[in-house]
Design an enzyme around this catalytic site. Structure first.
Site, PDB file in Angstrom:
ATOM      1  CG  ASP A 105      21.830 -47.691  15.238  1.00 35.92           C
ATOM      2  OD1 ASP A 105      21.836 -47.409  16.447  1.00 35.92           O
ATOM      3  OD2 ASP A 105      20.980 -48.422  14.698  1.00 35.92           O
TER       4      ASP A 105
HETATM    5  N1  URA Z   1      16.431 -46.904  14.919  1.00 35.48           N
HETATM    6  C1  URA Z   1      17.518 -47.658  14.617  1.00 35.48           C
HETATM    7  O1  URA Z   1      17.426 -48.873  14.522  1.00 35.48           O
HETATM    8  N2  URA Z   1      18.672 -47.037  14.411  1.00 35.48           N
HETATM    9  C2  URA Z   1      18.831 -45.690  14.481  1.00 35.48           C
HETATM   10  O2  URA Z   1      19.933 -45.183  14.261  1.00 35.48           O
HETATM   11  C3  URA Z   1      17.694 -44.924  14.791  1.00 35.48           C
HETATM   12  C4  URA Z   1      16.504 -45.560  15.012  1.00 35.48           C
END
Ligand code: URA
Length: 237
Positions: A105
């Site tokens: 993310d």
């Molecule tokens: N899980 C998440 O919620 N975000 C990420 O960036 C990676 C795994």
């Protein structure tokens, strides 16, 4: 495999084929030390030394990089508005076709692999390979043994999706605990959604390893470097 000189030059960096052709025609390219102005000249990339303005091109069929991704950067190749992990690469690591193999993310930090090898990325991300991804996560409320057990049994997400069993270890207790989570799949916002059903919010999330490959702690946020062959082999176990 033999290929045209201009195509070879374009494949090893960010130049377009026509820019590469122009360089050759201008006499800025040597093949085994001799200037070659013929862009269609056929070379065996493994047997010749091609140099541009005197700097040899070290032939690499594909490249593999590890990055320590900072927050606020998109984990895609290109975006018209926001800086991406590919934008962060220094000029000497830039090359056409690079993309992040697996997404984090925008606000997640840590280990990202960048490559131009589609087959490799496919193998690394294939659900049946179940490559383990380890995250450190800071939460907004205490964790309990019940949370640990729920992760071990397999969390059911709010939309009914059953996650594979995951490991949750509490590294630091308290009201804003630090935990280590290992998952073997890569669903959208998976860690945040897993903690969401346990009524916990994620304040900070960092990926620290994929398979047996650890993020190089010498890499500052935003920095990247090539992976060694040994490190590449660690990704799949
Ligand atoms: N899980 C998440 O919620 N975000 C990420 O960036 C990676 C795994």
């Amino acid at each position: 495999m033999s290929q045209r000189l201009d195509k070879f030059i374009a494949s090893q960096g960010t130049l377009s084929r026509s820019d590469a052709t122009r360089l050759v025609r201008r006499g800025r390219v040597t093949v085994n030390g001799a200037v070659c102005r013929d862009a269609a000249f056929k070379i065996e990339e493994a047997d010749v030394v091609v140099a541009v303005d005197g700097t040899p091109i070290v032939y690499q069929k594909f490249v593999y990089l590890m990055m320590n991704k900072p927050a606020g950067i998109l984990c895609v190749s290109r975006d018209p508005k926001v800086k991406t992990v590919v934008d962060l690469l220094p000029p000497e690591q830039q090359r056409k076709g690079l993309f992040p193999a697996g997404r984090l993310d925008k606000d997640t930090v840590g280990l990202v692999i960048l490559t131009d090898d589609g087959d490799f990325a496919h193998r690394m991300l294939a659900p049946k390979k179940a490559v383990a991804k380890c995250y450190h996560v800071r939460l907004d409320g205490p964790l309990s043994d019940e949370d640990v057990a729920a992760f071990r049994e397999g969390i059911v997400l709010a939309d009914g999706t059953l996650c594979r069993p995951a490991s949750l270890k509490i590294l630091e207790d308290g009201n804003e605990p630090l935990a280590e989570v290992v998952i073997t799949e890569g669903r959208y916002h998976q860690i945040k959604r897993m903690f969401g059903v346990r009524d916990r919010g994620v304040n900070w999330l960092k990926r620290v390893s994929i398979g047996r490959l650890q993020l190089d702690t010498r890499l500052k946020e935003g920095e990247s470097r090539y992976l060694t062959a040994d490190e590449l082999s660690k990704l799949f176990v």
